[in-house]
Design a protein around this motif. Structure first.
Motif, PDB file in Angstrom:
ATOM      1  N   SER A 248       0.820  -1.215   0.000  1.00 41.47           N
ATOM      2  CA  SER A 248       0.000   0.000   0.000  1.00 41.47           C
ATOM      3  C   SER A 248       0.851   1.262   0.000  1.00 41.47           C
ATOM      4  O   SER A 248       0.400   2.333  -0.441  1.00 41.47           O
ATOM      5  N   LEU A 249       2.099   1.151   0.476  1.00 38.65           N
ATOM      6  CA  LEU A 249       3.000   2.299   0.529  1.00 38.65           C
ATOM      7  C   LEU A 249       3.805   2.468  -0.757  1.00 38.65           C
ATOM      8  O   LEU A 249       4.587   3.417  -0.882  1.00 38.65           O
ATOM      9  N   GLY A 250       3.647   1.521  -1.678  1.00 35.69           N
ATOM     10  CA  GLY A 250       4.287   1.646  -2.981  1.00 35.69           C
ATOM     11  C   GLY A 250       5.697   1.119  -3.073  1.00 35.69           C
ATOM     12  O   GLY A 250       6.382   1.361  -4.078  1.00 35.69           O
ATOM     13  N   TYR A 251       6.168   0.379  -2.068  1.00 32.07           N
ATOM     14  CA  TYR A 251       7.513  -0.182  -2.137  1.00 32.07           C
ATOM     15  C   TYR A 251       7.541  -1.395  -3.068  1.00 32.07           C
ATOM     16  O   TYR A 251       6.669  -2.261  -2.996  1.00 32.07           O
ATOM     17  N   MET A 252       8.552  -1.458  -3.926  1.00 33.33           N
ATOM     18  CA  MET A 252       8.778  -2.674  -4.699  1.00 33.33           C
ATOM     19  C   MET A 252       9.065  -3.794  -3.711  1.00 33.33           C
ATOM     20  O   MET A 252       9.887  -3.621  -2.800  1.00 33.33           O
ATOM     21  N   ASN A 253       8.404  -4.917  -3.868  1.00 31.30           N
ATOM     22  CA  ASN A 253       8.559  -5.978  -2.879  1.00 31.30           C
ATOM     23  C   ASN A 253       8.323  -7.343  -3.506  1.00 31.30           C
ATOM     24  O   ASN A 253       7.828  -7.446  -4.633  1.00 31.30           O
ATOM     25  N   SER A 254       8.655  -8.362  -2.757  1.00 28.93           N
ATOM     26  CA  SER A 254       8.552  -9.741  -3.248  1.00 28.93           C
ATOM     27  C   SER A 254       7.146 -10.302  -3.150  1.00 28.93           C
ATOM     28  O   SER A 254       6.832 -11.322  -3.776  1.00 28.93           O
ATOM     29  N   GLY A 255       6.291  -9.671  -2.325  1.00 29.16           N
ATOM     30  CA  GLY A 255       5.056 -10.332  -1.951  1.00 29.16           C
ATOM     31  C   GLY A 255       5.358 -11.490  -1.017  1.00 29.16           C
ATOM     32  O   GLY A 255       6.495 -11.674  -0.557  1.00 29.16           O
ATOM     33  N   PHE A 256       4.357 -12.276  -0.736  1.00 23.39           N
ATOM     34  CA  PHE A 256       4.506 -13.427   0.173  1.00 23.39           C
ATOM     35  C   PHE A 256       5.411 -14.479  -0.471  1.00 23.39           C
ATOM     36  O   PHE A 256       5.218 -14.853  -1.628  1.00 23.39           O
ATOM     37  N   VAL A 257       6.420 -14.942   0.279  1.00 18.96           N
ATOM     38  CA  VAL A 257       7.357 -15.947  -0.223  1.00 18.96           C
ATOM     39  C   VAL A 257       7.382 -17.131   0.733  1.00 18.96           C
ATOM     40  O   VAL A 257       7.567 -16.966   1.944  1.00 18.96           O
ATOM     41  N   GLU A 258       7.222 -18.335   0.200  1.00 16.45           N
ATOM     42  CA  GLU A 258       7.289 -19.571   0.988  1.00 16.45           C
ATOM     43  C   GLU A 258       8.735 -20.048   1.062  1.00 16.45           C
ATOM     44  O   GLU A 258       9.357 -20.346   0.035  1.00 16.45           O
ATOM     45  N   ARG A 259       9.293 -20.087   2.276  1.00 15.20           N
ATOM     46  CA  ARG A 259      10.653 -20.598   2.488  1.00 15.20           C
ATOM     47  C   ARG A 259      10.644 -21.927   3.252  1.00 15.20           C
ATOM     48  O   ARG A 259      11.709 -22.406   3.631  1.00 15.20           O
ATOM     49  N   TYR A 260       9.516 -22.471   3.533  1.00 15.66           N
ATOM     50  CA  TYR A 260       9.300 -23.740   4.224  1.00 15.66           C
ATOM     51  C   TYR A 260       9.643 -23.651   5.715  1.00 15.66           C
ATOM     52  O   TYR A 260       8.805 -23.999   6.558  1.00 15.66           O
ATOM     53  N   TYR A 261      10.835 -23.198   6.045  1.00 14.95           N
ATOM     54  CA  TYR A 261      11.222 -23.081   7.448  1.00 14.95           C
ATOM     55  C   TYR A 261      10.622 -21.824   8.079  1.00 14.95           C
ATOM     56  O   TYR A 261      10.530 -21.713   9.299  1.00 14.95           O
ATOM     57  N   PHE A 262      10.260 -20.872   7.246  1.00 19.78           N
ATOM     58  CA  PHE A 262       9.541 -19.660   7.634  1.00 19.78           C
ATOM     59  C   PHE A 262       8.934 -19.067   6.377  1.00 19.78           C
ATOM     60  O   PHE A 262       9.206 -19.532   5.261  1.00 19.78           O
ATOM     61  N   ARG A 263       8.064 -18.072   6.540  1.00 21.62           N
ATOM     62  CA  ARG A 263       7.472 -17.368   5.400  1.00 21.62           C
ATOM     63  C   ARG A 263       7.982 -15.934   5.415  1.00 21.62           C
ATOM     64  O   ARG A 263       8.234 -15.378   6.485  1.00 21.62           O
ATOM     65  N   SER A 264       8.129 -15.345   4.222  1.00 28.89           N
ATOM     66  CA  SER A 264       8.868 -14.100   4.139  1.00 28.89           C
ATOM     67  C   SER A 264       8.243 -13.061   3.218  1.00 28.89           C
ATOM     68  O   SER A 264       7.412 -13.378   2.355  1.00 28.89           O
ATOM     69  N   LEU A 265       8.716 -11.839   3.395  1.00 32.59           N
ATOM     70  CA  LEU A 265       8.460 -10.699   2.516  1.00 32.59           C
ATOM     71  C   LEU A 265       9.760  -9.923   2.426  1.00 32.59           C
ATOM     72  O   LEU A 265      10.416  -9.690   3.447  1.00 32.59           O
ATOM     73  N   TYR A 266      10.145  -9.525   1.212  1.00 33.40           N
ATOM     74  CA  TYR A 266      11.380  -8.765   1.004  1.00 33.40           C
ATOM     75  C   TYR A 266      11.065  -7.410   0.368  1.00 33.40           C
ATOM     76  O   TYR A 266      10.216  -7.317  -0.524  1.00 33.40           O
ATOM     77  N   PHE A 267      11.798  -6.374   0.812  1.00 30.36           N
ATOM     78  CA  PHE A 267      11.737  -5.087   0.121  1.00 30.36           C
ATOM     79  C   PHE A 267      13.002  -4.293   0.442  1.00 30.36           C
ATOM     80  O   PHE A 267      13.682  -4.561   1.422  1.00 30.36           O
ATOM     81  N   ARG A 268      13.318  -3.317  -0.415  1.00 35.66           N
ATOM     82  CA  ARG A 268      14.487  -2.463  -0.196  1.00 35.66           C
ATOM     83  C   ARG A 268      14.053  -1.088   0.294  1.00 35.66           C
ATOM     84  O   ARG A 268      13.106  -0.505  -0.221  1.00 35.66           O
ATOM     85  N   GLU A 269      14.791  -0.580   1.267  1.00 29.80           N
ATOM     86  CA  GLU A 269      14.545   0.787   1.722  1.00 29.80           C
ATOM     87  C   GLU A 269      15.337   1.737   0.814  1.00 29.80           C
ATOM     88  O   GLU A 269      16.135   1.291  -0.013  1.00 29.80           O
ATOM     89  N   PRO A 270      15.136   3.061   0.929  1.00 28.88           N
ATOM     90  CA  PRO A 270      15.693   3.992  -0.057  1.00 28.88           C
ATOM     91  C   PRO A 270      17.212   4.010  -0.191  1.00 28.88           C
ATOM     92  O   PRO A 270      17.732   4.428  -1.232  1.00 28.88           O
ATOM     93  N   ASN A 271      17.955   3.597   0.835  1.00 32.80           N
ATOM     94  CA  ASN A 271      19.415   3.532   0.724  1.00 32.80           C
ATOM     95  C   ASN A 271      19.908   2.206   0.150  1.00 32.80           C
ATOM     96  O   ASN A 271      21.109   1.959   0.096  1.00 32.80           O
ATOM     97  N   GLY A 272      18.978   1.357  -0.271  1.00 37.42           N
ATOM     98  CA  GLY A 272      19.360   0.124  -0.945  1.00 37.42           C
ATOM     99  C   GLY A 272      19.540  -1.086  -0.059  1.00 37.42           C
ATOM    100  O   GLY A 272      19.907  -2.162  -0.542  1.00 37.42           O
ATOM    101  N   ILE A 273      19.286  -0.965   1.251  1.00 40.74           N
ATOM    102  CA  ILE A 273      19.418  -2.096   2.159  1.00 40.74           C
ATOM    103  C   ILE A 273      18.226  -3.030   1.962  1.00 40.74           C
ATOM    104  O   ILE A 273      17.076  -2.590   1.943  1.00 40.74           O
TER     105      ILE A 273
END
Length: 320
Positions: A248-273
């Motif tokens: 909703s905030l407009g960040y490029m992101n992975s969406g929901f990701v299944e990692r089996y051992y945990f579930r994840s979401l990835y995105f980069r903040e403005p400094n590239g981290i």
């Protein structure tokens, strides 16, 4: 959404899985709780080192990238990962151990009111031991009793993660306004300002330190660099709320990701981290019993039909 609970894991890069395994298990005494593959490139290892069972907040993980060039340190990077130990006195044990194993270190120092030792691994991964002597926040884990390091001296989890960025105010805004961290005081590091943020119960297991860098080139990642830091989300239900929030905030992101051992979401903040949000469960014992964690190559069910092909590409790791 509920507050993030603290640091979940940190994932870094190595060019040599065998030497990496030796350093983190035989010298640092962490337990290899999962020997698996990079789910985005199954031709290389993904190794998880942690407390006795890989509790959330204790995992330092490595992607193997054979022949990776040496990291060129700089800004726009995760520039240090801390590992927690129980007390100030325990740091004296580690000083002696680092001398025994010729580990490059700073000696015991005080930073932000805590005793620490800065040190590097064999690929110049930037690390720190931090004392939990005065910690009153997120609880640590339990070191593995079969470690070569005495259990009472062992590493109990991840400590503060330091981010080095040229535009600190942008990272500050993401941490507070997007992820709900609280801003605390500042301290000086080599003449630069470092601002401390915390989430959840706070303390050493829930802090991000943002280092405002000046006149520093951008880091060129390689062996010895950090790929991303993950923060703890209580459940899959909460993660789905975070997915909606970040989108909703407009960040490029992975969406929901299944990692089996945990579930994840990835995105980069403005400094590239690269930030990851990861659930506390299901954990590492869904495909291996506690007693056998890390002993064999573990593959999520969706890779099992490729096991023969995957194993053929991997160089076997010698474990003690």
């Amino acid at each position: 959404m509920k507050s993030l609970k603290g640091i979940h894991h940190v994932s870094a890069l190595t060019a040599n899985a065998q030497d990496n395994l030796h350093f983190y298990t035989e010298i640092l005494g962490m337990r290899l709780v999962k020997k698996t593959v990079n789910q985005d490139d199954t031709s290389v290892y993904h190794l998880f080192y942690a407390d006795e069972r890989g509790n959330p907040g204790t995992d330092l993980t490595f992607f193997e990238i054979p022949h990776a060039a040496k990291n060129r340190e700089g800004t726009q990077s995760i520039s240090q990962t801390a590992l927690r130990v129980s007390s100030d006195e325990t740091l004296n044990y580690w000083l002696e151990r680092f001398v025994e194993y010729n580990v490059d270190n700073s000696g015991i120092q005080e930073r932000y009111g805590r005793k620490v030792i800065d040190f590097k691994d064999f690929e110049d991964q930037r690390l720190q031991l931090i004392s939990d002597e005065t910690n009153s926040g997120v609880e640590g884990g339990i070191p593995w009793e079969k470690s070569p390091v005495p259990q009472e001296k062992g590493i109990i989890g991840l400590g503060p993660v330091r981010l080095s960025v040229p535009r600190p105010e942008k990272t500050h805004k993401v941490l507070t306004d997007v992820l709900g961290f609280q801003q605390h005081t500042t301290y000086q590091l080599n003449g630069d300002e470092v601002t401390v943020f915390s989430t959840g119960k706070g303390g050493t297991g829930a802090e991000v330190h943002v280092h405002a860098t000046k006149d520093m080139p951008r880091e060129r990642p390689g062996r010895g660099s950090v790929h991303h830091v993950a923060f703890r989300v209580e459940s899959e239900e909460e993660l789905l709320k975070w997915v909606t929030h970040i989108q909703s905030l407009g960040y490029m992101n992975s969406g929901f990701v299944e990692r089996y051992y945990f579930r994840s979401l990835y995105f980069r903040e403005p400094n590239g981290i690269l930030f990851e949000l990861a659930t506390d469960g299901p954990g590492f014992e869904g495909d291996e019993p506690f007693e056998k964690l890390g002993e064999n190559l573990a593959l999520p069910p969706y890779f099992e039909d490729q096991r023969e092909e995957i194993e053929a590409k991997l160089k076997p790791l010698e474990t003690k």
